[in-house]
Motif scaffolding. Structure first.
Motif, PDB file in Angstrom:
ATOM      1  N   VAL A  81      26.599   2.545   4.489  1.00 44.62           N
ATOM      2  CA  VAL A  81      25.638   1.446   4.588  1.00 44.62           C
ATOM      3  C   VAL A  81      26.159   0.478   5.643  1.00 44.62           C
ATOM      4  N   GLN A  82      25.457   0.368   6.747  1.00 45.64           N
ATOM      5  CA  GLN A  82      25.903  -0.477   7.848  1.00 45.64           C
ATOM      6  C   GLN A  82      24.790  -1.437   8.274  1.00 45.64           C
ATOM      7  N   PRO A  83      25.136  -2.622   8.751  1.00 48.54           N
ATOM      8  CA  PRO A  83      26.509  -3.132   8.749  1.00 48.54           C
ATOM      9  C   PRO A  83      26.865  -3.741   7.403  1.00 48.54           C
ATOM     10  N   VAL A  84      28.152  -3.762   7.095  1.00 45.27           N
ATOM     11  CA  VAL A  84      28.632  -4.464   5.912  1.00 45.27           C
ATOM     12  C   VAL A  84      28.867  -5.909   6.335  1.00 45.27           C
ATOM     13  N   GLY A  85      28.083  -6.820   5.800  1.00 48.35           N
ATOM     14  CA  GLY A  85      28.119  -8.207   6.255  1.00 48.35           C
ATOM     15  C   GLY A  85      29.414  -8.930   5.917  1.00 48.35           C
ATOM     16  N   ASP A  86      29.665 -10.005   6.657  1.00 47.64           N
ATOM     17  CA  ASP A  86      30.873 -10.802   6.411  1.00 47.64           C
ATOM     18  C   ASP A  86      30.871 -11.371   4.998  1.00 47.64           C
ATOM     19  N   GLY A  87      29.674 -11.726   4.496  1.00 52.67           N
ATOM     20  CA  GLY A  87      29.599 -12.258   3.136  1.00 52.67           C
ATOM     21  C   GLY A  87      30.065 -11.256   2.106  1.00 52.67           C
ATOM     22  N   VAL A  88      29.711  -9.992   2.298  1.00 55.32           N
ATOM     23  CA  VAL A  88      30.153  -8.941   1.370  1.00 55.32           C
ATOM     24  C   VAL A  88      31.663  -8.806   1.421  1.00 55.32           C
ATOM     25  N   LYS A  89      32.219  -8.791   2.625  1.00 60.86           N
ATOM     26  CA  LYS A  89      33.678  -8.648   2.763  1.00 60.86           C
ATOM     27  C   LYS A  89      34.403  -9.844   2.141  1.00 60.86           C
ATOM     28  N   ASP A  90      33.839 -11.031   2.329  1.00 65.53           N
ATOM     29  CA  ASP A  90      34.438 -12.221   1.705  1.00 65.53           C
ATOM     30  C   ASP A  90      34.376 -12.124   0.178  1.00 65.53           C
ATOM     31  N   ASP A  91      33.269 -11.601  -0.329  1.00 61.34           N
ATOM     32  CA  ASP A  91      33.119 -11.467  -1.783  1.00 61.34           C
ATOM     33  C   ASP A  91      34.138 -10.483  -2.357  1.00 61.34           C
ATOM     34  N   VAL A  92      34.386  -9.387  -1.650  1.00 66.31           N
ATOM     35  CA  VAL A  92      35.376  -8.409  -2.108  1.00 66.31           C
ATOM     36  C   VAL A  92      36.759  -9.045  -2.140  1.00 66.31           C
ATOM     37  N   LEU A  93      37.089  -9.770  -1.081  1.00 62.71           N
ATOM     38  CA  LEU A  93      38.407 -10.409  -1.026  1.00 62.71           C
ATOM     39  C   LEU A  93      38.553 -11.447  -2.134  1.00 62.71           C
ATOM     40  N   GLU A  94      37.522 -12.238  -2.358  1.00 68.00           N
ATOM     41  CA  GLU A  94      37.562 -13.252  -3.415  1.00 68.00           C
ATOM     42  C   GLU A  94      37.688 -12.589  -4.787  1.00 68.00           C
ATOM     43  N   PHE A  95      36.995 -11.467  -4.973  1.00 68.30           N
ATOM     44  CA  PHE A  95      37.048 -10.733  -6.243  1.00 68.30           C
ATOM     45  C   PHE A  95      38.477 -10.269  -6.528  1.00 68.30           C
ATOM     46  N   ILE A  96      39.144  -9.721  -5.527  1.00 69.58           N
ATOM     47  CA  ILE A  96      40.524  -9.269  -5.715  1.00 69.58           C
ATOM     48  C   ILE A  96      41.442 -10.469  -5.934  1.00 69.58           C
ATOM     49  N   THR A  97      41.212 -11.552  -5.194  1.00 73.62           N
ATOM     50  CA  THR A  97      42.068 -12.740  -5.313  1.00 73.62           C
ATOM     51  C   THR A  97      41.980 -13.345  -6.707  1.00 73.62           C
ATOM     52  N   ARG A  98      40.791 -13.360  -7.296  1.00 74.09           N
ATOM     53  CA  ARG A  98      40.658 -13.896  -8.657  1.00 74.09           C
ATOM     54  C   ARG A  98      41.401 -13.010  -9.660  1.00 74.09           C
ATOM     55  N   ARG A  99      41.368 -11.705  -9.446  1.00 73.07           N
ATOM     56  CA  ARG A  99      42.136 -10.801 -10.325  1.00 73.07           C
ATOM     57  C   ARG A  99      43.635 -11.044 -10.122  1.00 73.07           C
ATOM     58  N   LEU A 100      44.035 -11.285  -8.876  1.00 67.80           N
ATOM     59  CA  LEU A 100      45.443 -11.565  -8.578  1.00 67.80           C
ATOM     60  C   LEU A 100      45.886 -12.854  -9.266  1.00 67.80           C
ATOM     61  N   GLU A 101      45.041 -13.868  -9.224  1.00 64.82           N
ATOM     62  CA  GLU A 101      45.358 -15.133  -9.881  1.00 64.82           C
ATOM     63  C   GLU A 101      45.633 -14.922 -11.367  1.00 64.82           C
ATOM     64  N   GLN A 102      44.729 -14.214 -12.053  1.00 67.95           N
ATOM     65  CA  GLN A 102      44.903 -13.990 -13.484  1.00 67.95           C
ATOM     66  C   GLN A 102      46.101 -13.100 -13.759  1.00 67.95           C
ATOM     67  N   TRP A 103      46.321 -12.123 -12.893  1.00 71.18           N
ATOM     68  CA  TRP A 103      47.459 -11.203 -13.033  1.00 71.18           C
ATOM     69  C   TRP A 103      48.783 -11.978 -12.990  1.00 71.18           C
ATOM     70  N   LEU A 104      48.875 -12.925 -12.084  1.00 71.19           N
ATOM     71  CA  LEU A 104      50.088 -13.745 -11.984  1.00 71.19           C
ATOM     72  C   LEU A 104      50.228 -14.683 -13.179  1.00 71.19           C
ATOM     73  N   LEU A 105      49.120 -15.285 -13.596  1.00 69.68           N
ATOM     74  CA  LEU A 105      49.166 -16.171 -14.760  1.00 69.68           C
ATOM     75  C   LEU A 105      49.590 -15.409 -16.010  1.00 69.68           C
ATOM     76  N   ASP A 106      49.104 -14.188 -16.150  1.00 77.31           N
ATOM     77  CA  ASP A 106      49.465 -13.378 -17.317  1.00 77.31           C
ATOM     78  C   ASP A 106      50.951 -13.056 -17.352  1.00 77.31           C
ATOM     79  N   ARG A 107      51.609 -13.153 -16.219  1.00 76.27           N
ATOM     80  CA  ARG A 107      53.051 -12.899 -16.157  1.00 76.27           C
ATOM     81  C   ARG A 107      53.874 -14.162 -16.333  1.00 76.27           C
ATOM     82  N   GLY A 108      53.204 -15.241 -16.700  1.00 77.50           N
ATOM     83  CA  GLY A 108      53.918 -16.443 -17.096  1.00 77.50           C
ATOM     84  C   GLY A 108      54.220 -17.419 -15.979  1.00 77.50           C
ATOM     85  N   PHE A 109      53.676 -17.207 -14.776  1.00 72.86           N
ATOM     86  CA  PHE A 109      53.930 -18.156 -13.695  1.00 72.86           C
ATOM     87  C   PHE A 109      53.119 -19.429 -13.894  1.00 72.86           C
TER      88      PHE A 109
END
Length: 566
Positions: free
Chosen positions: A389-417
């Motif tokens: 599916v082309q083109p993949v818009g910048d908004g979609v790419k930003d959403d994917v990055l934000e989605f992973i970053t939110r999981r990263l945030e919770q992943w770090l919090l779950d480890r007690g940081f």
């Protein structure tokens, strides 16, 4: 509530409390149309010796309970709340799940020892917990199967026992499976009859598995690959064959950033070529939990290199042991996330049919496990370029990055940081696009953030950063505009810090902190010795430029403004 009897208050509250329990709610059992995970046959509700009167799902509460279903036990009354546990125990029920767990493990272990074996540690986790929650009165029983079935892969044998029958495998002291298993019945049973029934069921399943194994191994793993064209991944993203071809392209694009040498890259691309082929084998179509595992076995039998075979299995793991496995696992998960977001299939708060949250966590854990620095923003760009599916818009790419970053945030919090340490590590101004780097920063912050020296260094840095935070400054620092020696001292100290950081490992928090600590005296002396907001516009601008250079030292490493007390 003051002035109201407890029974009366509870009678009003309990139906709503029960309805609020997050049980599975896919089944509706009677005319009340109430959804609940299991049929509601009776409700015991007592406070002291009094029944709490209410009705839920058409069932009235009372003091009458029932014994073990399989034993045909009669109903029995419970005199009061204090008699609840003793009443259950008199019926042969073990009320506490921890007690059931311990009894199962103890009895199963003794039965295994009688045939020179033991219960594997791998069966003492989720499987033991599941059985302990299914059984009210555990009665472990040992059974046996024909030794010829031991020729099948261990994962097949154990997978059938655990997933389909909830049996415990038995192994010898060297970890080799023995032709025995432990089943757990509920309550008093005719052990000979139960043993025979379980053995017959297992024999039938192992016979099927042997048939599938023999059929699958008559051809190479690659011979299965064309059949992937009929296995749809997602309508707009094509078949599993299409996905496999994308994985090869993604690995080629990410190879250098993942540190793959020529051999590892070739192995990773070959593994991607074969990655999904086992999905259309008869074994995996019947035992879906064996995907990847059977791919490894079939690849070995087809003469593939060991690294290729291992990578095919490791693509589904969050702790791959080989670089080709790392590359394939990341490519697979990134392809799924970017592709599905691009076609409008991002997960919702209450639905994640493509397990995208699990994919994001997998990306984080693979990178963190290996300490592998990867800029996810760039990786997402590379993956987007090969989507159908082309083109993949910048908004979609930003959403994917934000989605992973939110999981990263919770992943770090779950480890007690600490929350502020996590925010500092994942900020876009830090290295939130680099999960391994964010983890490293969070760890390093956690070791020093509460010390007195860190507080002093943070205060000194904050004085430089706060005064320039919202200013748009341009140009270069001009030494000719320095009016005081403290300005020259700070400029020299900054240049030394900049050179040291440029020579250090990229984005090294420890190196950054060492330089900020070294800068602290010069920063403090500077603020004590000059008025930053001088009347002369050129002098003022030059001093602000100097402070901005110091504030920018943290860019791409950590966002210290997120730390409490900044």
């Amino acid at each position: 509530e003051e002035g109201r009897p407890a029974v009366e208050v509870l009678a009003e509250a309990l139906p709503g409390l029960i309805a609020g329990i997050p049980w599975p709610r896919s089944m509706r059992w009677n005319a009340s149309n109430v959804a609940f995970g299991r049929p509601i046959r009776w409700i015991v509700a007592l406070v002291g010796e009094n029944v709490i009167p209410f009705t839920y799902a058409g069932v009235p509460s009372g003091r009458v309970s029932r014994g073990i279903r399989s034993a045909g036990s009669p109903d029995f009354e419970i005199e009061g709340a204090g008699a609840y546990l003793p009443s259950l125990e008199r019926q042969g029920i073990v009320p506490g799940v921890k007690d059931r767990r311990a009894r199962i493990l103890d009895a199963a272990g003794r039965l295994a020892e009688e045939v020179g074996g033991r219960i594997p540690e791998s069966a003492q986790g989720d499987l033991l917990d599941e059985v302990a929650n299914l059984i009210e009165s555990p009665t472990p029983i040992r059974g046996a199967f024909e030794e010829k079935y031991l020729e099948l892969p261990r994962e097949v044998l154990v997978g059938v026992m655990k997933k389909h029958q909830r049996y415990f495998p038995v192994e010898d002291a060297n970890g080799q499976l023995l032709p025995h298993f432990i089943a757990v019945a509920n309550g008093a049973v005719d052990e000979a009859v139960v043993r025979h029934g379980n053995e017959e069921v297992l024999r039938a399943r192992y016979s099927d598995a042997t048939f599938f194994w023999n059929r699958d191994t008559q051809q190479s793993l690659e011979a299965f690959r064309p059949r992937l064209s009929g296995l749809i991944f997602q309508e707009q993203l094509g078949s599993m064959l299409d996905k496999s071809e994308r994985l090869e392209k993604i690995i080629a694009a990410l190879a250098d950033d993942l540190g793959l040498d020529t051999v590892s890259r070739a192995d990773a691309e070959r593994a991607a070529h074969l990655a999904k082929a086992d999905l259309v084998t008869e074994m995996v179509m019947d035992f879906t939990s064996l995907q990847g595992i059977m791919g490894r076995y079939y690849a070995r039998l087809s003469g593939e290199d060991e690294e290729v075979s291992r990578a095919i299995e490791e693509q589904y793991r969050n702790d791959p042991g080989t670089l080709p496995g790392v590359a394939l696992g990341l490519a697979d998960r990134l392809d799924s996330l970017v592709g599905l977001f691009a076609v409008g299939k991002a997960p919702k708060s209450n639905a994640d049919p493509f397990a995208q949250r699990r994919a994001a966590i997998g990306i984080i854990e693979i990178l963190a496990h290996r300490g592998l620095r990867l800029d996810l923003r760039w990786a997402i760009e590379a993956v987007a370029a090969v989507q159908p599916v082309q083109p993949v818009g910048d908004g979609v790419k930003d959403d994917v990055l934000e989605f992973i970053t939110r999981r990263l945030e919770q992943w770090l919090l779950d480890r007690g940081f600490r929350p502020d340490g996590v925010s500092a590590a994942i900020s876009p101004a830090a290295r939130g696009h680099d999960p391994a780097g964010a983890l490293e920063t969070a760890e390093q912050l956690a070791r020093g953030v509460e010390t007195e020296e860190f507080e002093k260094t943070l205060t000194a840095y904050a004085r430089s950063a706060r005064i320039t935070r919202n200013l748009e400054l341009s140009g270069e620092v001009d030494e000719c505009l320095f009016e005081r020696e403290v300005e020259r001292d700070l400029w020299r100290a900054y240049q030394e810090a900049r050179q040291a950081l440029d020579a250090a490992e990229p984005r090294d928090f420890n190196a950054l902190y060492a330089q900020l600590e070294a800068l602290r005296p010069a920063i403090d002396t500077f603020f004590d010795g000059v008025l930053v907001m001088a009347e002369d516009e050129r002098v003022r601008h030059n001093r602000l430029l100097l402070l901005q250079r110091i504030a920018d030292l943290t860019r791409g490493i950590v966002d210290l403004s997120a730390i409490q007390g900044f």
